[in-house]
Design an enzyme around this catalytic site. Structure first.
Site, PDB file in Angstrom:
ATOM      1  N   GLY A  33      -6.050 -12.573  -2.732  1.00 56.39           N
ATOM      2  CA  GLY A  33      -4.907 -12.908  -1.897  1.00 56.39           C
ATOM      3  C   GLY A  33      -4.900 -14.402  -1.625  1.00 56.39           C
ATOM      4  O   GLY A  33      -5.850 -15.109  -1.961  1.00 56.39           O
ATOM      5  N   LEU A  34      -3.850 -14.865  -1.011  1.00 54.98           N
ATOM      6  CA  LEU A  34      -3.704 -16.287  -0.724  1.00 54.98           C
ATOM      7  C   LEU A  34      -4.737 -16.760   0.297  1.00 54.98           C
ATOM      8  O   LEU A  34      -5.313 -15.961   1.031  1.00 54.98           O
ATOM      9  CB  LEU A  34      -2.301 -16.566  -0.176  1.00 54.98           C
ATOM     10  CG  LEU A  34      -1.114 -16.307  -1.121  1.00 54.98           C
ATOM     11  CD1 LEU A  34       0.197 -16.461  -0.365  1.00 54.98           C
ATOM     12  CD2 LEU A  34      -1.175 -17.238  -2.326  1.00 54.98           C
ATOM     13  N   SER A  35      -4.948 -18.062   0.341  1.00 55.58           N
ATOM     14  CA  SER A  35      -5.792 -18.657   1.370  1.00 55.58           C
ATOM     15  C   SER A  35      -5.197 -18.333   2.733  1.00 55.58           C
ATOM     16  O   SER A  35      -3.994 -18.468   2.935  1.00 55.58           O
ATOM     17  CB  SER A  35      -5.863 -20.177   1.176  1.00 55.58           C
ATOM     18  OG  SER A  35      -6.636 -20.768   2.194  1.00 55.58           O
ATOM     19  N   GLY A  36      -6.016 -17.851   3.652  1.00 54.40           N
ATOM     20  CA  GLY A  36      -5.529 -17.509   4.975  1.00 54.40           C
ATOM     21  C   GLY A  36      -4.973 -16.102   5.085  1.00 54.40           C
ATOM     22  O   GLY A  36      -4.495 -15.704   6.151  1.00 54.40           O
ATOM     23  N   SER A  37      -5.033 -15.336   4.001  1.00 53.20           N
ATOM     24  CA  SER A  37      -4.483 -13.973   4.028  1.00 53.20           C
ATOM     25  C   SER A  37      -5.357 -13.011   4.817  1.00 53.20           C
ATOM     26  O   SER A  37      -4.882 -11.980   5.311  1.00 53.20           O
ATOM     27  CB  SER A  37      -4.295 -13.443   2.600  1.00 53.20           C
ATOM     28  OG  SER A  37      -5.552 -13.373   1.929  1.00 53.20           O
ATOM     29  N   GLY A  38      -6.646 -13.339   4.940  1.00 53.01           N
ATOM     30  CA  GLY A  38      -7.553 -12.460   5.670  1.00 53.01           C
ATOM     31  C   GLY A  38      -8.602 -11.803   4.793  1.00 53.01           C
ATOM     32  O   GLY A  38      -9.279 -10.866   5.229  1.00 53.01           O
ATOM     33  N   LYS A  39      -8.755 -12.273   3.567  1.00 58.77           N
ATOM     34  CA  LYS A  39      -9.717 -11.672   2.637  1.00 58.77           C
ATOM     35  C   LYS A  39     -11.125 -11.614   3.224  1.00 58.77           C
ATOM     36  O   LYS A  39     -11.755 -10.553   3.267  1.00 58.77           O
ATOM     37  CB  LYS A  39      -9.768 -12.466   1.317  1.00 58.77           C
ATOM     38  CG  LYS A  39      -8.488 -12.486   0.539  1.00 58.77           C
ATOM     39  CD  LYS A  39      -8.629 -13.285  -0.746  1.00 58.77           C
ATOM     40  CE  LYS A  39      -9.014 -14.730  -0.538  1.00 58.77           C
ATOM     41  NZ  LYS A  39      -8.050 -15.509   0.274  1.00 58.77           N
ATOM     42  N   SER A  40     -11.638 -12.760   3.635  1.00 59.37           N
ATOM     43  CA  SER A  40     -13.012 -12.820   4.146  1.00 59.37           C
ATOM     44  C   SER A  40     -13.170 -12.020   5.430  1.00 59.37           C
ATOM     45  O   SER A  40     -14.183 -11.341   5.627  1.00 59.37           O
ATOM     46  CB  SER A  40     -13.425 -14.278   4.396  1.00 59.37           C
ATOM     47  OG  SER A  40     -13.479 -14.988   3.178  1.00 59.37           O
ATOM     48  N   SER A 107      -8.905 -15.783  -6.435  1.00 58.42           N
ATOM     49  CA  SER A 107      -8.775 -15.303  -7.823  1.00 58.42           C
ATOM     50  C   SER A 107      -7.303 -15.173  -8.217  1.00 58.42           C
ATOM     51  O   SER A 107      -6.798 -14.064  -8.389  1.00 58.42           O
ATOM     52  CB  SER A 107      -9.524 -13.987  -8.035  1.00 58.42           C
ATOM     53  OG  SER A 107      -9.189 -13.004  -7.098  1.00 58.42           O
TER      54      SER A 107
END
Length: 199
Positions: A33-40, A107
């Site tokens: 997902g995009l940066s800031g999407s909440g992946k981590s 990714s």
């Protein structure tokens, strides 16, 4: 392969034995997902729940890996491809150890995600699309990267001046703008339970 004179050494203990010992089915949760999407954030929440329930896991976070293994890579398309190639290979090793592995990386390219999937056995790769509108990601902007990208201080920033290939058929579609983090995490954990990854 650039290396020569190497032969695969067959190990006595195999993946299925390690998985049986841990009483779980190893797999790779590939968060994209995009940066800031909440992946981590979501990946950490899932990892914590699984750990509390006694499962054997490991989380490979994009920024953390760039502090070590991939510290020599930048953010050009070529370096992004190599970043994901290395992570794919490391993830495969963790799965061979019988773990439930999470990777939280932008990714952006579908070809790279497809190659990561191709490295693993059927059912071991679980694509988790953290689908958050770029407007929301920019509002969050936890690292101040969108602001810098918009000001031209950062080049090759995904979603601004570098492409992001939206997953077309992810195993899991998670919307962090519509659900709380705990709800997102439970959506993923429940999927693992329903699909037989958790004994």
């Amino acid at each position: 392969m650039k290396t020569e004179n190497t032969v695969w050494h067959q190990q006595q203990v195999i993946k299925t034995q390690r998985a049986e010992q841990k009483k779980q089915r190893p797999c790779l949760l590939w968060y994209t997902g995009l940066s800031g999407s909440g992946k981590s954030t979501v990946a950490n929440a899932v990892d914590a729940i699984l750990f509390e329930r006694g499962h054997h896991t490991y989380l490979l976070d994009g920024d953390n890996v760039r502090h070590g293994l991939n510290g020599d890579l930048g953010f050009s398309d070529e370096d992004r491809i190599e970043n994901i190639r290395r992570i794919s290979e490391v993830s495969k090793l963790f799965i061979d150890a019988g773990l439930i592995v999470s990777t939280a990386f932008i990714s952006p390219f579908k070809e790279d995600r497809a190659q990561a999937r191709a490295l693993l056995a059927a059912g071991e790769f679980i694509e988790v699309f953290i689908d958050t509108p770029i407007e929301v990601c920019e509002q969050r902007d936890p690292k101040g990267l969108y602001k810098k990208a918009r000001a031209g201080e950062i080049k090759d920033f995904t979603g601004i001046d570098s492409a992001y290939d939206v997953p077309q058929a992810p195993e899991l579609h998670v919307k962090t703008a519509e659900q709380e983090i705990e709800q997102c995490a439970l959506q993923i954990v429940n999927y693992l339970a329903e699909q037989g990854y958790l004994a």
